[in-house]
Each structure stands twice: as C-alpha cells, then as structure tokens.
Design an enzyme around this catalytic site. Structure first.
Site, mmCIF file in Angstrom:
data_model
loop_
_atom_site.group_PDB
_atom_site.id
_atom_site.type_symbol
_atom_site.label_atom_id
_atom_site.label_comp_id
_atom_site.label_asym_id
_atom_site.label_seq_id
_atom_site.Cartn_x
_atom_site.Cartn_y
_atom_site.Cartn_z
ATOM 1 N N GLY A 1 0.799 -1.217 0.000
ATOM 2 C CA GLY A 1 0.000 0.000 0.000
ATOM 3 C C GLY A 1 0.832 1.268 0.000
ATOM 4 N N ASN B 1 1.024 3.574 -2.238
ATOM 5 C CA ASN B 1 0.202 4.711 -2.645
ATOM 6 C C ASN B 1 -0.781 5.104 -1.550
ATOM 7 O OD1 ASN B 1 0.743 5.852 -5.351
ATOM 8 N ND2 ASN B 1 0.579 3.716 -5.992
ATOM 9 N N MET C 1 -5.428 -6.167 -5.781
ATOM 10 C CA MET C 1 -5.189 -7.172 -6.815
ATOM 11 C C MET C 1 -6.426 -8.026 -7.104
ATOM 12 S SD MET C 1 -2.225 -6.237 -7.512
ATOM 13 C CE MET C 1 -1.764 -7.475 -8.714
ATOM 14 N N ASN D 1 -8.191 4.432 -9.764
ATOM 15 C CA ASN D 1 -7.092 3.470 -9.771
ATOM 16 C C ASN D 1 -5.862 4.149 -10.348
ATOM 17 O OD1 ASN D 1 -5.830 0.900 -9.458
ATOM 18 N ND2 ASN D 1 -6.016 0.583 -11.656
ATOM 19 N N HIS E 1 -2.195 3.271 -12.360
ATOM 20 C CA HIS E 1 -1.542 2.207 -13.133
ATOM 21 C C HIS E 1 -0.166 2.699 -13.568
ATOM 22 C CE1 HIS E 1 -1.370 -1.414 -15.547
ATOM 23 N NE2 HIS E 1 -0.921 -0.690 -16.553
ATOM 24 N N ASP F 1 -13.885 1.674 -14.538
ATOM 25 C CA ASP F 1 -15.144 1.245 -15.137
ATOM 26 C C ASP F 1 -15.164 -0.280 -15.201
ATOM 27 O OD1 ASP F 1 -13.553 0.555 -17.315
ATOM 28 O OD2 ASP F 1 -14.326 2.137 -18.632
ATOM 29 N N GLU G 1 3.847 8.291 -9.217
ATOM 30 C CA GLU G 1 2.518 7.813 -8.822
ATOM 31 C C GLU G 1 2.023 8.550 -7.587
ATOM 32 O OE1 GLU G 1 1.865 3.559 -8.534
ATOM 33 O OE2 GLU G 1 3.488 3.185 -9.947
#
Length: 208
Positions: A12, A14, A90, A107, A109, A141, A174
């Site tokens: 975690g 982020n 995940m 999210n 990526h 989505d 990020e």
C-alpha cells in the site's frame, strides 16, 4: 469533510502517500475513513492500524466473487465513503461493484494508458524499448485499466535504467499523481465529455 476508502492487497505505498498528503494538508477537507484489504497478511493493513486508521480484512480467498464484492460494498457504505482509491488492490471489481459508485472509484496504473495495461506494466514498457513511460490515474469502469484518464505523469526511460530503477522512478510520480487526481475529483474540477476529461486548474492542490 470527504471520506476516502482505500482498497489494497499488499504494502500500500500509494495508500501511505495519500495518507501523508492528507496529513500535510495537500488534500484539504478529506480523511481516510476506512482501509480494506482482501488479504489478511497485507502489510498495508498493519500500517493503517499503526496510523490510527480503521482497517478491515475482508478475505477473498475461497470466496465467491460476487459475495466478496457485496461485503466490501457494505463496509464502504457503512463508513459513508465519498471516493474509493485502489492502492495495489489485486482483484478485478465486478461491474455490479463499479455501478454502486459511479465516478467514485480511482485506480493508478504504472504506465501511460492505454499502453501496457494489466500486470507488470513497467516490465512490459522496459522490454518493449519505449523511451518514455509513466503512470496514469483513471476512473474505474467495467473494463481492466480502461476508465477515463484524470492525471498522467511521464517518466523518461534512461539508457542506464533496468526494470527496477524504472519502476522506482515511476512509483515516485505515482505518489504525486494520485494526490493531484484526488483533489481534482473531490473538488469536481473537471468536465466529462465521453472519455475525455477537461480539467480546471485549482488554486488549492498539490504543493511540492
């Protein structure tokens, strides 16, 4: 005060960056209401508890996907979450899950989507020989790594890079990108035209 819900499966990093940004005032008017992991051994859960945050494990192993999703949604709604941030979660969210929170799930990526979706994006980029990579924060989505893009950060691929060094530098971006995206969404500083989001620059945002 806006309530954030964090979903994670591992360290975690982020999530920690988001929590640090809230503590530093870079995400004003927000708090982390709940941290949820699908894995009991996720280090991020222990990190959340050490920070005094409410943390739940809703184990997914051996669970029917739909039943697990419903349990997570119940918890998010119980804590009145306004925005959900996936931080290394995940599991693919079911279409039903996504429909419960329209334009409320983010999210991040580690590639410049739509390039290199799915797992091991940094390794894919490095192996492909691209000269520029980066990260993308997007709405979630019903399709994998597909929702409308909110923020992207570019990272040059250096001749001296290997997969690890590239991934490390992408991760630094990020942390910056997620804070910017959360502010944009919470302040509704965008207009949506199909997949395209027109962003309005806010005076209140990331301070570097």
């Amino acid at each position: 005060m806006k309530n954030l819900g964090i979903l994670l499966s591992g360290r975690g990093t982020n999530f920690v960056a988001i929590a640090d940004s809230i503590d530093a005032g870079r995400i004003p008017g927000a708090r982390i209401a709940i941290v949820i992991s699908n894995r009991p051994d996720a280090p991020g859960i222990e990190t959340a508890r050490k920070r005094g945050l409410k943390a739940l494990v809703i184990a997914s192993k051996g669970q029917d996907r739909q039943a697990h999703d419903r349990e997570v949604v119940v918890a998010l709604k119980e804590y009145k979450v306004d925005l959900i941030c996936l931080a290394g979660y995940m599991r693919l969210l079911s279409p039903w899950f996504v429909q419960q929170f329209p334009q409320q799930i983010l999210n991040i990526h580690p590639s410049l989507l739509p390039a290199f979706p799915g797992l091991e994006a940094q390794q894919q980029a490095f192996a492909y020989g691209v000269k520029v990579s980066g990260c993308t924060v997007h709405f979630v989505d019903e399709e994998l790594d597909h929702g409308a893009i909110i923020v992207q950060k570019t990272v040059p691929v250096l001749d001296t890079d290997d997969e690890h060094s590239l991934a490390t530098r992408i991760l630094e971006q990020e942390h910056i990108a997620y804070t910017e995206a959360i502010n944009t969404v919470l302040e509704r500083k965008f207009e949506a035209e199909g997949r395209r989001l027109k962003l309005q620059r806010s005076k209140v945002g990331l301070q570097r």
